[in-house]
Design a protein around this motif. Structure first.
Motif, PDB file in Angstrom:
ATOM      1  N   ALA A  17      -4.933   4.273   7.127  1.00 38.80           N
ATOM      2  CA  ALA A  17      -4.029   3.154   7.414  1.00 38.80           C
ATOM      3  C   ALA A  17      -3.874   3.062   8.936  1.00 38.80           C
ATOM      4  O   ALA A  17      -4.287   3.961   9.676  1.00 38.80           O
ATOM      5  CB  ALA A  17      -2.682   3.415   6.753  1.00 38.80           C
ATOM      6  N   SER A  74       0.843  -1.202   0.000  1.00 42.02           N
ATOM      7  CA  SER A  74       0.000   0.000   0.000  1.00 42.02           C
ATOM      8  C   SER A  74       0.874   1.246   0.000  1.00 42.02           C
ATOM      9  O   SER A  74       1.485   1.590   1.018  1.00 42.02           O
ATOM     10  CB  SER A  74      -0.903  -0.010   1.242  1.00 42.02           C
ATOM     11  N   ASP A 119      -4.310   3.967  -2.978  1.00 42.79           N
ATOM     12  CA  ASP A 119      -5.598   4.380  -2.403  1.00 42.79           C
ATOM     13  C   ASP A 119      -5.946   5.789  -2.847  1.00 42.79           C
ATOM     14  O   ASP A 119      -5.144   6.710  -2.677  1.00 42.79           O
ATOM     15  CB  ASP A 119      -5.522   4.340  -0.876  1.00 42.79           C
ATOM     16  N   SER A 147       0.866  -0.659   6.863  1.00 42.19           N
ATOM     17  CA  SER A 147       1.647  -0.318   8.068  1.00 42.19           C
ATOM     18  C   SER A 147       1.762  -1.488   9.034  1.00 42.19           C
ATOM     19  O   SER A 147       2.625  -1.489   9.912  1.00 42.19           O
ATOM     20  CB  SER A 147       0.979   0.862   8.778  1.00 42.19           C
ATOM     21  N   SER A 148       0.895  -2.483   8.902  1.00 46.10           N
ATOM     22  CA  SER A 148       0.947  -3.602   9.865  1.00 46.10           C
ATOM     23  C   SER A 148       1.804  -4.752   9.337  1.00 46.10           C
ATOM     24  O   SER A 148       1.876  -5.811   9.936  1.00 46.10           O
ATOM     25  CB  SER A 148      -0.477  -4.110  10.145  1.00 46.10           C
ATOM     26  N   MET A 196       0.343   4.282   0.141  1.00 46.72           N
ATOM     27  CA  MET A 196       0.094   5.417   1.060  1.00 46.72           C
ATOM     28  C   MET A 196       0.876   5.218   2.369  1.00 46.72           C
ATOM     29  O   MET A 196       1.048   6.149   3.147  1.00 46.72           O
ATOM     30  CB  MET A 196      -1.394   5.611   1.342  1.00 46.72           C
ATOM     31  N   CYS A 197       1.363   3.983   2.586  1.00 43.61           N
ATOM     32  CA  CYS A 197       2.149   3.701   3.812  1.00 43.61           C
ATOM     33  C   CYS A 197       3.651   3.774   3.540  1.00 43.61           C
ATOM     34  O   CYS A 197       4.450   3.569   4.460  1.00 43.61           O
ATOM     35  CB  CYS A 197       1.798   2.301   4.325  1.00 43.61           C
ATOM     36  N   MET A 234     -12.749  -5.337   2.433  1.00 37.99           N
ATOM     37  CA  MET A 234     -12.142  -4.406   3.389  1.00 37.99           C
ATOM     38  C   MET A 234     -12.180  -5.031   4.778  1.00 37.99           C
ATOM     39  O   MET A 234     -13.262  -5.351   5.293  1.00 37.99           O
ATOM     40  CB  MET A 234     -12.888  -3.078   3.396  1.00 37.99           C
ATOM     41  N   MET A 242      -8.864   8.724  -2.378  1.00 37.61           N
ATOM     42  CA  MET A 242      -9.980   9.063  -1.487  1.00 37.61           C
ATOM     43  C   MET A 242     -10.509  10.453  -1.831  1.00 37.61           C
ATOM     44  O   MET A 242      -9.733  11.366  -2.121  1.00 37.61           O
ATOM     45  CB  MET A 242      -9.493   9.049  -0.024  1.00 37.61           C
ATOM     46  N   HIS A 267      -5.122  -3.842   7.810  1.00 36.01           N
ATOM     47  CA  HIS A 267      -4.505  -4.582   8.916  1.00 36.01           C
ATOM     48  C   HIS A 267      -4.149  -6.013   8.516  1.00 36.01           C
ATOM     49  O   HIS A 267      -4.370  -6.977   9.255  1.00 36.01           O
ATOM     50  CB  HIS A 267      -5.396  -4.592  10.158  1.00 36.01           C
ATOM     51  N   HIS A 314      -0.599  -1.067  -4.452  1.00 35.89           N
ATOM     52  CA  HIS A 314      -1.940  -0.644  -4.009  1.00 35.89           C
ATOM     53  C   HIS A 314      -1.970   0.870  -3.840  1.00 35.89           C
ATOM     54  O   HIS A 314      -1.243   1.433  -3.018  1.00 35.89           O
ATOM     55  CB  HIS A 314      -2.285  -1.325  -2.684  1.00 35.89           C
TER      56      HIS A 314
HETATM   57  C1  DX5 Z   1      -7.384   2.054   4.066  1.00 33.67           C
HETATM   58  C2  DX5 Z   1      -6.681   1.593   2.806  1.00 33.67           C
HETATM   59  C3  DX5 Z   1      -5.660   0.528   3.044  1.00 33.67           C
HETATM   60  C4  DX5 Z   1      -4.571   0.907   4.012  1.00 33.67           C
HETATM   61  C5  DX5 Z   1      -3.968  -0.350   4.575  1.00 33.67           C
HETATM   62  O1  DX5 Z   1      -8.587   2.659   3.699  1.00 33.67           O
HETATM   63  O2  DX5 Z   1      -7.618   1.050   1.900  1.00 33.67           O
HETATM   64  O3  DX5 Z   1      -5.068   0.153   1.813  1.00 33.67           O
HETATM   65  O4  DX5 Z   1      -3.569   1.607   3.370  1.00 33.67           O
HETATM   66  O5  DX5 Z   1      -3.081   0.006   5.543  1.00 33.67           O
HETATM   67  P1  DX5 Z   1      -2.928  -0.876   6.898  1.00 33.67           P
HETATM   68  O6  DX5 Z   1      -2.209  -2.146   6.476  1.00 33.67           O
HETATM   69  O7  DX5 Z   1      -2.106  -0.019   7.798  1.00 33.67           O
HETATM   70  O8  DX5 Z   1      -4.310  -1.156   7.395  1.00 33.67           O
END
Ligand code: DX5
Ligand code: ZN
Length: 221
Positions: free
Chosen positions: A145, A8, A35, A199-200, A10-11, A138, A37, A178, A33
């Motif tokens: 995140a 992801s 994201d 992040s996890s 965004m992380c 989801m 928004m 997660h 991935h």
């Molecule tokens: C949250 C995003 C996820 C997020 C996942 O809305 O869709 O892709 O980045 O990050 P973690 O692994 O920290 O939940």
């Protein structure tokens, strides 16, 4: 077929994205991935359409896995240059007519996916199984995140896998939210195919990127 990885972005280290993507490309991960928004469907903003488009440049083998958390997502498809090789997830809860949106993605040569949030029952996807490459389940409430897993997500994953298998359709399951070191192996055994690593796990700072990616693949064989 081994489980597929979709880190992801965004992380990731947002100040060194081109380098991050080149490293992931070199490590052979299947997807990135991304994201998106709109600050309406979810109370957050991540990348704009210019950024989503620009992610294509440094990618040689990785496919864009674009997760659109926005109402009427088709309004962004041109600006994102949705096309061949892309996998695009739109939220059932955010579309007036999800059949039409999924067809638009397919007509552009991309792989259409339907995302469902934690409060949406798995039965809601049945009428779309003929039209999708994957269901994006989801396992957190969309928008941020670093959240804990939504209660009941593991059983919901098993129920979704059972529902798809009973339909006889060849539809993959992507899990997002997660997807931690402790959870990813069980998610694989319950029927997940594509793993959004944030992040996890891969971006959790416990391991350098290459070690994290290799560890992840060892857990989702
Ligand atoms: C949250 C995003 C996820 C997020 C996942 O809305 O869709 O892709 O980045 O990050 P973690 O692994 O920290 O939940
Ligand atoms: Zn996502």
């Amino acid at each position: 077929m081994r489980g597929m990885l979709s880190p992801s972005v965004m992380c990731a280290d947002l100040l060194h994205l081109a380098e991050e993507i080149e490293n992931l490309d070199r490590l052979g991960v299947e997807f990135l991935h991304i994201d998106f928004m709109d600050n309406k469907f979810v109370p957050n903003i991540t990348f704009d359409t210019n950024m989503v488009r620009s992610f294509k440049k440094p990618m040689k083998n990785i496919r864009r896995d674009i997760h659109i958390m926005a109402f009427e997502p088709q309004q962004f498809f041109d600006a994102m240059e949705i096309g061949e090789n892309d996998m695009v997830s739109v939220h059932l809860e955010a579309c007036e007519d999800a059949h039409r949106v999924l067809k638009d993605i397919k007509d552009r040569g991309a792989s259409p996916c339907l995302a469902i949030s934690p409060d949406t029952p798995v039965e809601a996807v049945v009428e779309y199984l003929d039209e999708v490459y994957a269901i994006l389940l989801m396992t957190v409430y969309p928008g941020f995140a670093g959240q804990p897993m939504a209660p009941g997500s593991m059983d919901k994953l098993s129920a979704l896998r059972k529902l798809i298998d009973e339909s006889g359709k060849n539809v993959l399951i992507e899990v997002d939210g997660h997807v931690s070191w402790n959870h990813c192996g069980e998610m694989r055994s319950r029927g997940a195919d594509i793993f959004v690593a944030g992040s996890s796990s891969v971006y959790g700072k416990s391991y350098p990127l290459e070690e994290a990616v290799n560890k992840f693949y060892s857990l989702v064989q």
